[in-house]
Design an enzyme around this catalytic site. Structure first.
Site, PDB file in Angstrom:
ATOM      1  CG  LEU A   1     -43.241   2.902  -5.739  1.00  0.00           C
ATOM      2  CD1 LEU A   1     -43.198   2.950  -4.233  1.00  0.00           C
ATOM      3  CD2 LEU A   1     -42.360   3.972  -6.356  1.00  0.00           C
TER       4      LEU A   1
ATOM      5  CG  HIS B   1     -46.111   6.455  13.138  1.00  0.00           C
ATOM      6  ND1 HIS B   1     -46.955   7.375  12.553  1.00  0.00           N
ATOM      7  CD2 HIS B   1     -46.857   5.815  14.062  1.00  0.00           C
ATOM      8  CE1 HIS B   1     -48.160   7.281  13.093  1.00  0.00           C
ATOM      9  NE2 HIS B   1     -48.122   6.348  14.017  1.00  0.00           N
TER      10      HIS B   1
ATOM     11  CE1 TYR C   1     -46.151   4.416   7.085  1.00  0.00           C
ATOM     12  CE2 TYR C   1     -46.263   5.436   9.250  1.00  0.00           C
ATOM     13  CZ  TYR C   1     -46.313   5.539   7.873  1.00  0.00           C
ATOM     14  OH  TYR C   1     -46.516   6.762   7.291  1.00  0.00           O
TER      15      TYR C   1
HETATM   16  N1  LIG Z   1     -51.798  10.452   5.650  1.00  0.00           N
HETATM   17  C1  LIG Z   1     -51.040  10.771   6.666  1.00  0.00           C
HETATM   18  O1  LIG Z   1     -51.512  11.354   7.669  1.00  0.00           O
HETATM   19  C2  LIG Z   1     -49.564  10.449   6.642  1.00  0.00           C
HETATM   20  C3  LIG Z   1     -48.797  10.734   7.781  1.00  0.00           C
HETATM   21  C4  LIG Z   1     -47.430  10.474   7.758  1.00  0.00           C
HETATM   22  C5  LIG Z   1     -46.847   9.981   6.590  1.00  0.00           C
HETATM   23  N2  LIG Z   1     -47.634   9.692   5.511  1.00  0.00           N
HETATM   24  C6  LIG Z   1     -46.982   9.147   4.313  1.00  0.00           C
HETATM   25  O2  LIG Z   1     -47.379   9.903   3.188  1.00  0.00           O
HETATM   26  C7  LIG Z   1     -47.460   9.058   2.042  1.00  0.00           C
HETATM   27  C8  LIG Z   1     -48.838   9.164   1.416  1.00  0.00           C
HETATM   28  O3  LIG Z   1     -49.793   8.756   2.373  1.00  0.00           O
HETATM   29  P1  LIG Z   1     -51.362   8.766   2.034  1.00  0.00           P
HETATM   30  O4  LIG Z   1     -52.077   8.929   3.321  1.00  0.00           O
HETATM   31  O5  LIG Z   1     -51.630   9.688   0.913  1.00  0.00           O
HETATM   32  O6  LIG Z   1     -51.567   7.256   1.582  1.00  0.00           O
HETATM   33  P2  LIG Z   1     -52.612   6.727   0.500  1.00  0.00           P
HETATM   34  O7  LIG Z   1     -52.716   5.261   0.731  1.00  0.00           O
HETATM   35  O8  LIG Z   1     -53.859   7.540   0.492  1.00  0.00           O
HETATM   36  O9  LIG Z   1     -51.837   7.001  -0.859  1.00  0.00           O
HETATM   37  C9  LIG Z   1     -50.701   6.265  -1.214  1.00  0.00           C
HETATM   38  C10 LIG Z   1     -50.740   6.075  -2.719  1.00  0.00           C
HETATM   39  O10 LIG Z   1     -49.579   5.313  -3.079  1.00  0.00           O
HETATM   40  C11 LIG Z   1     -49.969   4.357  -4.054  1.00  0.00           C
HETATM   41  N3  LIG Z   1     -49.072   3.216  -3.931  1.00  0.00           N
HETATM   42  C12 LIG Z   1     -48.860   2.460  -2.838  1.00  0.00           C
HETATM   43  N4  LIG Z   1     -47.958   1.506  -3.095  1.00  0.00           N
HETATM   44  C13 LIG Z   1     -47.578   1.678  -4.386  1.00  0.00           C
HETATM   45  C14 LIG Z   1     -46.673   0.993  -5.229  1.00  0.00           C
HETATM   46  N5  LIG Z   1     -45.961  -0.067  -4.802  1.00  0.00           N
HETATM   47  N6  LIG Z   1     -46.530   1.426  -6.494  1.00  0.00           N
HETATM   48  C15 LIG Z   1     -47.257   2.492  -6.946  1.00  0.00           C
HETATM   49  N7  LIG Z   1     -48.131   3.171  -6.185  1.00  0.00           N
HETATM   50  C16 LIG Z   1     -48.297   2.763  -4.922  1.00  0.00           C
HETATM   51  C17 LIG Z   1     -51.419   3.981  -3.719  1.00  0.00           C
HETATM   52  O11 LIG Z   1     -52.123   3.490  -4.842  1.00  0.00           O
HETATM   53  C18 LIG Z   1     -51.978   5.307  -3.184  1.00  0.00           C
HETATM   54  O12 LIG Z   1     -52.659   6.034  -4.198  1.00  0.00           O
HETATM   55  C19 LIG Z   1     -47.105   7.653   2.527  1.00  0.00           C
HETATM   56  O13 LIG Z   1     -45.743   7.421   2.282  1.00  0.00           O
HETATM   57  C20 LIG Z   1     -47.370   7.711   4.012  1.00  0.00           C
HETATM   58  O14 LIG Z   1     -46.589   6.775   4.718  1.00  0.00           O
HETATM   59  C21 LIG Z   1     -48.968   9.916   5.500  1.00  0.00           C
END
Ligand SMILES: NC(=O)c1ccc[n+]([C@@H]2O[C@H](COP(=O)([O-])OP(=O)(O)OC[C@H]3O[C@@H](n4cnc5c(N)ncnc54)[C@H](O)[C@@H]3O)[C@@H](O)[C@H]2O)c1
Length: 251
Positions: free
Chosen positions: A48, A110, A135
């Site tokens: 990113l 959050h 976060y």
């Molecule tokens: N899983 C949940 O319950 C939950 C709840 C609230 C919010 N979220 C938000 O949803 C989004 C996805 O969460 P998730 O659980 O799928 O997380 P995850 O870690 O499973 O997936 C995140 C993906 O983003 C990619 N990534 C991270 N940093 C990156 C960067 N700098 N450049 C390119 N790719 C990058 C990672 O490789 C990963 O595949 C996040 O923003 C998280 O904060 C998730």
């Protein structure tokens, strides 16, 4: 709108895995730092925070579903700043330069976690953000910077405060904030489609219609047309008791 190219960032992650089947039939491009895969989708692999990779990712795109980031409520500021703050600001700037119509992005409950932790539930989405952890603070910032981008145009943004986005709740703490897969798909599609004039808040709660609800879904229903169908109560007798009813971080 149905034939516009949609970029999904964080496409190799857990939320994307639950979402992508709901975007079937749309032209898709996937972006992640690790190679993502989905039948028929273009793939761009990169960081990113790499401007050239972002330019490639947003080129020709009509809408973005932004999921890339650090999803850990326990993470320290140093681990969050790159992906959740700098990376999101860079994505919004690249999207604006490329003339992207809509960015739907993953905020989190959050961002409002201190309201929940202090027992002010159901949380009204129009209250000021009160994060419970660094976060959550990055997500509150993301909502603010997205609001600025929306006001300046041409991109319009919809922030979704995702709850516990798992196929089914596994712990008691997830019952009030669970977002099941079908509701995830519905709320993202609604957020992609809604007219910009209907979006009044920086972030909308995105959780299922849980009996033990901590999040007022009124604005998401009214503004986005979100009509959740799932209820975590169906799993309540099977979850592990982790000692709390909230996803908010402990003090
Ligand atoms: N899983 C949940 O319950 C939950 C709840 C609230 C919010 N979220 C938000 O949803 C989004 C996805 O969460 P998730 O659980 O799928 O997380 P995850 O870690 O499973 O997936 C995140 C993906 O983003 C990619 N990534 C991270 N940093 C990156 C960067 N700098 N450049 C390119 N790719 C990058 C990672 O490789 C990963 O595949 C996040 O923003 C998280 O904060 C998730």
């Amino acid at each position: 709108m149905a034939d516009e190219l949609v970029l999904v960032t964080g496409a190799a992650g857990r939320v994307a895995g639950q979402l992508l089947p709901g975007l079937a039939g749309r032209p898709l491009r996937l972006f992640d730092r690790t190679a993502a895969q989905h039948e028929g989708a273009e793939v761009v692999t990169g960081e990113l925070t790499d401007p050239a990779a972002l330019e490639r990712a947003v080129d020709g795109v009509g809408a973005v579903v932004h999921l890339a980031g650090n999803p850990a409520p326990t993470a320290a500021w140093e681990e969050l700043r790159g992906p959740n703050v700098e990376g999101f600001a860079a994505l919004l700037a690249a999207a604006a330069r490329a003339g992207v119509r809509r960015v739907v992005f993953a905020s989190s409950v959050h961002a409002m976690g201190a309201h929940e932790a202090d027992g002010r539930v159901p949380v009204d989405a129009a209250w000021p953000p009160r994060p419970c952890c660094p976060y959550g603070a990055t997500k509150a910032f993301d909502e603010a910077v997205a609001t600025v981008a929306s006001r300046r145009g041409p991109v319009s943004t919809v922030g979704l405060r995702l709850g516990a986005t798992v196929p089914q709740p596994e712990e008691r703490s997830q019952l009030a904030s669970w977002l099941g897969p079908a509701d995830l798909r519905q709320v993202v599609v609604r957020a992609l489609q809604v007219d910009a004039s209907r979006v009044h808040l920086g972030g909308y709660p995105a959780v299922s219609a849980n009996t033990r609800q901590h999040w007022d879904l009124g604005p998401a229903r009214a503004d986005l047309g979100y009509a959740p169908e799932l209820d975590s109560e169906a799993f309540a007798d099977r979850v592990e008791d982790d000692g709390t009813d909230t996803v908010a971080c402990p003090r």
